[in-house]
Design an enzyme around this catalytic site. Sequence first.
Site, mmCIF file in Angstrom:
data_model
loop_
_atom_site.group_PDB
_atom_site.id
_atom_site.type_symbol
_atom_site.label_atom_id
_atom_site.label_comp_id
_atom_site.label_asym_id
_atom_site.label_seq_id
_atom_site.Cartn_x
_atom_site.Cartn_y
_atom_site.Cartn_z
ATOM 1 C CG HIS A 245 -5.660 -2.091 8.673
ATOM 2 N ND1 HIS A 245 -5.744 -0.774 9.082
ATOM 3 C CD2 HIS A 245 -4.362 -2.439 8.877
ATOM 4 C CE1 HIS A 245 -4.556 -0.375 9.497
ATOM 5 N NE2 HIS A 245 -3.700 -1.367 9.385
ATOM 6 C CG ASP B 238 -8.795 -1.130 11.559
ATOM 7 O OD1 ASP B 238 -7.808 -1.851 11.245
ATOM 8 O OD2 ASP B 238 -9.112 -0.112 10.916
ATOM 9 C CG ASP C 201 -0.296 -0.406 2.504
ATOM 10 O OD1 ASP C 201 0.944 -0.351 2.573
ATOM 11 O OD2 ASP C 201 -1.012 -0.765 3.450
ATOM 12 C CD GLU D 84 -8.540 1.118 7.620
ATOM 13 O OE1 GLU D 84 -8.506 0.173 8.426
ATOM 14 O OE2 GLU D 84 -7.919 2.181 7.806
HETATM 15 P P1 PGA Z 1 2.353 -1.652 12.704
HETATM 16 O O1 PGA Z 1 1.258 -1.602 11.541
HETATM 17 O O2 PGA Z 1 3.290 -2.754 12.336
HETATM 18 O O3 PGA Z 1 3.023 -0.304 12.664
HETATM 19 O O4 PGA Z 1 1.616 -1.921 13.966
HETATM 20 C C1 PGA Z 1 0.601 -2.766 11.180
HETATM 21 C C2 PGA Z 1 -0.523 -2.444 10.220
HETATM 22 O O5 PGA Z 1 -1.152 -1.381 10.347
HETATM 23 O O6 PGA Z 1 -0.785 -3.268 9.333
#
Ligand code: PGA
Length: 247
Positions: free
Chosen positions: A141, A139, A70, A146
């Site tokens: 994702h 959440d 992404d 999302e």
């Molecule tokens: P993080 O992000 O490794 O910074 O916790 C994970 C994500 O949002 O997929």
Amino acid sequence: MLHWNVIKTKTPEEAGKLAADQFEAVLRAKPACVIGLATGSTPLPLYRELIAREQRGELDFSRVRSANLDEYKGLAPDHPQSYRRFMQENLFDHISIRPENTIVPDGLAEDVDAMCRAYERRIEDWGGVDIQLLGIGHDGHIGFNEPCDDFPAWTHEVALTEMTRRANQRFFASLDEVPTAAFTMGIGTVMAAKKIVMMVTGKDKAEILYKAFCGPVTPKVPASILQFHPDVTLICDEAAATLLPGK
Ligand code: PGA
């Protein structure tokens, strides 16, 4: 769940080494493999380990192709918080992968549909992703898919949730500066990967990991779809694993 291969580790560093073992196995079997990559804090120990292994002559990225999950909409590739820049600084600039063999969605795309279609086509032309790295958001994702009413199939634009923007605020000067939209591989793109490695570390991820792993498969918890993937390895530290069965 239940067919996931779960590896529990003591520390994020150890998780990085074990994830690197998974990538190393694929690279050794297929030197021109296609790797799917992720950003965020969780993969950093893995990237440090991959760099170290190539520096020691144990790995060779010169024929590898990579596709990132992404990118923020509206951020230029050299913006300090862009995911392209994150990948350059934390991995690509330190390994032998060729710049033209790394793709990240174009945050500045004007024709979004054309960019998303071209992204999918490039992955397809490469023969698909051999090993996809994933983290998980609070959440649920994966990539920036999302929670929503159905599983979006392919690379597309998404509006970021308040929870995600707040979680990522730590990288920006203020919440206002966190983009409100992003481009992400879809759930279909992720599920098409031949092998998936999910890294999850930290107590704050324990509850969502439990929901994704043991709850119903629902687009309200996008990561739960992985229960239907035939080859998922979950690498998590003890803090993230506290609610998982067998603990
Ligand atoms: P993080 O992000 O490794 O910074 O916790 C994970 C994500 O949002 O997929």
